[in-house]
Design an enzyme around this catalytic site. Structure first.
Site, short mmCIF file in Angstrom:
data_model
loop_
_atom_site.label_atom_id
_atom_site.label_comp_id
_atom_site.label_asym_id
_atom_site.label_seq_id
_atom_site.Cartn_x
_atom_site.Cartn_y
_atom_site.Cartn_z
N ASN A 1 0.81 -1.22 0.00
CA ASN A 1 0.00 0.00 0.00
C ASN A 1 0.84 1.27 0.00
O ASN A 1 0.32 2.37 0.12
CB ASN A 1 -0.95 0.01 1.20
CG ASN A 1 -0.21 0.14 2.53
OD1 ASN A 1 1.01 -0.04 2.58
ND2 ASN A 1 -0.94 0.43 3.59
N LYS B 1 13.31 39.71 -15.31
CA LYS B 1 12.24 38.83 -15.76
C LYS B 1 10.96 39.14 -15.01
O LYS B 1 10.97 39.74 -13.95
CB LYS B 1 12.62 37.36 -15.55
CG LYS B 1 12.62 36.95 -14.07
CD LYS B 1 12.89 35.48 -13.88
CE LYS B 1 12.76 35.10 -12.40
NZ LYS B 1 13.00 33.69 -12.16
N ARG C 1 7.47 36.87 -13.82
CA ARG C 1 6.85 35.55 -13.76
C ARG C 1 5.34 35.70 -13.64
O ARG C 1 4.84 36.54 -12.88
CB ARG C 1 7.39 34.78 -12.55
CG ARG C 1 6.89 33.36 -12.43
CD ARG C 1 7.42 32.70 -11.16
NE ARG C 1 8.86 32.58 -11.18
CZ ARG C 1 9.51 31.57 -11.73
NH1 ARG C 1 8.84 30.61 -12.33
NH2 ARG C 1 10.83 31.53 -11.70
N GLY D 1 13.76 24.10 -16.34
CA GLY D 1 14.70 24.71 -17.27
C GLY D 1 14.16 25.90 -18.03
O GLY D 1 14.89 26.54 -18.79
#
Length: 325
Positions: free
Chosen positions: A45, A201, A203, A235
């Site tokens: 299990n 950058k 996000r 990546g």
């Protein structure tokens, strides 16, 4: 005279889970000892059973387990092993976590979110860990989540000396893939005597691993750029940053990271990337499908073994940090 005196000496024992036994064997070899034989298996299990084949009574126990895929299974196995050592009357339990799971969840970005990195520290402490030894946490503040000593090792000297030994330093530029890694990138600059550049950058907070690169701050044209990060997962971020550097005239790009998580589409992205070399450490096992010619893996075993010896001999782990700076 009252009481009983003992002439027993301190005993160091190294234990390993099943997540990354190769690293444990390397650390044991550096220490000149063997990994304690352990019987471990999964029930039908999915429950985990662990029993150590040697007595740990009175031993200074060091338990190494990297939090790799499947991460929740290996964290649970580590907790069970800590509990087994506690109930086996180990003198002390130092948990070696080369790559600390849930490190990216170190704070609340929005309401109704957990702080999972703190939860993991609480679980380790509750299970019976006296000390944590880890490498390159995602953020330094995670050290404060554990109510006990935390030895925070750095892979920077290993990675930086490797890159510095194969690249013309006069042409080298250290690049931070985002604003959050600038402090680490600065330390690379100090060690290699190289200038700094930053990839700005943004996000998408609602889409995991979705990054849009906007601009490069710093002179990278005609330069050999080394992108430095603590971890690479799918990546996407690092390959987008590398593309931005090439678009701004970089002659070559080398990527370095302590922890190569390399999940999901990472294999395809790294293979198709223009990056000439990806350099990781072995805090995590490298997936078999990523045995590419442009991936280099350096061993953290000597550094971890030296830290273990300092802890066992009541020495100074800080002295390792001083040597690495």
């Amino acid at each position: 005279m009252t009481g009983i005196k003992t002439t027993g000496e301190k005993k160091l024992m190294l234990f390993s889970g099943r997540a990354h036994p190769e690293l444990a064997e390397e650390v044991a070899q550096q220490l000149g000892i063997g990994v304690v034989p352990t019987k471990a298996f999964d029930f039908a299990n999915g429950e985990i059973y662990v029993r150590f084949q040697e007595s740990a009574r009175g031993a200074d126990s060091f338990l190494i387990q990297s939090h790799t895929t499947p991460i929740n299974k290996w964290i649970m196995e580590q907790l069970i092993m800590i509990d087994a050592l506690k109930r086996a009357s180990a003198r002390s339990i130092t948990v070696i976590v080369p790559s600390y799971g849930y490190a990216r969840q170190d704070k609340k970005h929005r309401g109704r979110e957990p702080i999972s990195a703190r939860l993991l520290a609480d679980l380790l402490r509750t299970a019976g860990a006296d000390r944590i030894l880890t490498v390159d946490l995602h953020t330094d503040q995670i050290q404060g989540f554990f109510d006990g000593p935390v030895d925070h090792l750095s892979a920077l000297p290993l990675l930086a000396d490797y890159v510095g030994g194969k690249v013309d330093r006069d042409k080298l530029t250290v690049v931070s893939p985002d604003a959050g890694r600038v402090r680490v990138a600065d330390r690379w600059c100090d060690r290699l005597g190289a200038p700094l550049a930053i990839v700005h950058k943004r996000r998408d907070k609602d889409v995991a691993n979705q990054v849009t690169v906007h601009e490069v701050v710093g002179d990278v044209a005609g330069r050999v750029c080394v992108l430095v990060d603590d971890m690479i997962d799918t990546g996407g971020t690092i390959c987008a940053a590398a593309d931005a550097l090439y678009a701004h005239g970089a002659e070559d790009v080398i990527v370095t990271a302590t922890h190569g998580i390399l999940s999901g589409p990472a294999a395809e992205r790294l293979r198709d990337s223009k990056v000439s070399e990806f350099v990781f450490t072995n805090t995590l096992p490298t997936p078999g499908e990523l045995e590419l010619g442009k991936i280099t893996v350096l061993s953290m075993a000597p550094t971890i073994a030296r830290a273990v010896r300092e802890v066992f001999e009541d020495g100074s782990v800080t002295s390792l940090f001083d040597e690495q700076s």
